[in-house]
Design an enzyme around this catalytic site. Structure first.
Site, mmCIF file in Angstrom:
data_model
loop_
_atom_site.group_PDB
_atom_site.id
_atom_site.type_symbol
_atom_site.label_atom_id
_atom_site.label_comp_id
_atom_site.label_asym_id
_atom_site.label_seq_id
_atom_site.Cartn_x
_atom_site.Cartn_y
_atom_site.Cartn_z
ATOM 1 N N ALA A 63 -4.698 -7.695 -4.838
ATOM 2 C CA ALA A 63 -4.812 -6.816 -3.679
ATOM 3 C C ALA A 63 -5.313 -5.456 -4.135
ATOM 4 C CB ALA A 63 -3.462 -6.676 -2.977
ATOM 5 N N LYS A 64 -5.694 -4.653 -3.173
ATOM 6 C CA LYS A 64 -6.234 -3.319 -3.444
ATOM 7 C C LYS A 64 -5.272 -2.484 -4.292
ATOM 8 C CE LYS A 64 -9.217 0.087 -2.441
ATOM 9 N NZ LYS A 64 -10.618 0.085 -2.875
ATOM 10 N N ARG A 65 -3.986 -2.701 -4.123
ATOM 11 C CA ARG A 65 -2.991 -1.912 -4.864
ATOM 12 C C ARG A 65 -3.036 -2.171 -6.370
ATOM 13 N NH1 ARG A 65 -0.284 -5.916 -2.121
ATOM 14 N NH2 ARG A 65 0.687 -7.516 -3.422
ATOM 15 N N ASP A 66 -3.755 -3.216 -6.795
ATOM 16 C CA ASP A 66 -3.814 -3.549 -8.212
ATOM 17 C C ASP A 66 -4.855 -2.730 -8.969
ATOM 18 O OD1 ASP A 66 -1.795 -5.618 -8.285
ATOM 19 O OD2 ASP A 66 -3.165 -6.828 -7.089
#
Length: 302
Positions: free
Chosen positions: A235-238
């Site tokens: 996900a983008k948070r990674d």
């Protein structure tokens, strides 16, 4: 109608390397078998302004090309409504007024997975329907006549999954994914579906619906996802996981493409050149663990 494969992103944001890897694999599957390759934007309920344009740009940057115009689900509501009406005329739908919480809290049928619809509204009387219509929005569910269905998958073999009375039209009026994807694939001549294996469990429902509609079931290939270090979906948070993020730290789209191809056991270079070495039987059967930018820079410095 020409046979085809497809990639069908939701325009909810930028594509990350997992999405791009799936798109590249779908392209390789289709082109290696002489199929057309189509792009369909699944924008029924998740669209962010400008996301579609960025997604199309990024797909082109890694070498994914498509045939014909891009199709958008929001332009196809009449087609979906016609199919729901056809099913209703055959007695294969019913109105449902249940909330998600009510479904989760209701006792499940034996051997049914958590969240499978228990049939609460399946046999409401006329009086009960009138009462509920006055106080709650209505969804339309399929009146399924099977409890499970088996599909064949290029990577997973025979897979049998639960079929319940799944939603065809949500209570906000939006066509549900399981109906839209079946109708769209049939209308576009898609007979090969390559997508992430997180969608495998919903595939028996879709194949069952296709059988009710007299639609040929496509060839399926559900591929392993790209996961982060913790084993969760990427996900983008990674961190740096989109082409924009990776460009900001010095990696070009071509270099990202090569990293993805390497994860598939294929040589880097233009995507078309990977066709010669592409063999579905040699694809990895486990998830690809994305170790962040360090993994990509190894390729860049090679």
């Amino acid at each position: 109608m020409t046979s085809a494969g497809r990639f069908a992103p939701s325009p909810s944001g930028e594509l990350h390397v997992g999405n791009l890897r799936t798109a590249m694999l779908a392209w390789l599957f289709a082109r290696s078998t002489g199929r057309a390759f189509l792009l369909r934007v699944e924008d029924l309920d998740r669209a962010r302004a400008g996301a579609e344009e960025v997604q199309l740009r990024d797909l082109g940057a890694v070498g994914v090309t498509w045939d014909g115009a891009v199709v958008r689900q929001t332009d196809r509501s009449g087609l979906y409504n016609d199919v729901i009406e056809r099913l209703a005329d055959a007695g294969l739908t019913y109105e449902c007024f249940c909330t998600r919480r009510e479904i989760q809290d209701a006792p499940s049928a034996p051997h049914a997975p958590q969240g499978a619809y228990p049939g609460t509204c399946r046999n409401l009387s006329t009086a009960e329907l009138e009462i509920r219509r006055a106080s709650r929005p209505v969804a339309i569910r399929l009146r399924a006549e099977a409890h499970e269905w088996t599909v064949e998958d290029r990577l997973h073999g025979s897979y049998t999954g639960v079929v319940d009375d799944f939603v065809l039209r949500r209570n906000d009026g939006v066509t549900a994914y399981n109906l839209a994807v079946v109708v769209d694939d049939a209308a576009q001549g898609v007979d090969q579906v390559v997508r992430g294996d997180d969608l495998l469990s919903s595939t028996p429902r879709q194949a069952y619906l296709a059988s009710l509609l007299g639609i040929a079931v496509p060839e399926y290939a559900h591929i392993p996802l790209v996961l982060n270090r913790d084993g969760a979906r990427l996900a983008k948070r990674d961190g740096a996981v989109t082409l924009g993020d990776l460009a900001a730290v010095g990696l070009s789209a071509a270099e990202v493409r090569d990293v993805i191809l390497e994860s598939l056991g294929l040589p880097g270079g233009p995507l078309g050149e990977a066709l010669d070495g592409f063999d579905p039987a040699r694809l990895p059967h486990g998830p690809w663990i994305w170790n962040g930018i360090q993994q990509s820079t190894l390729r860049k410095g090679a």
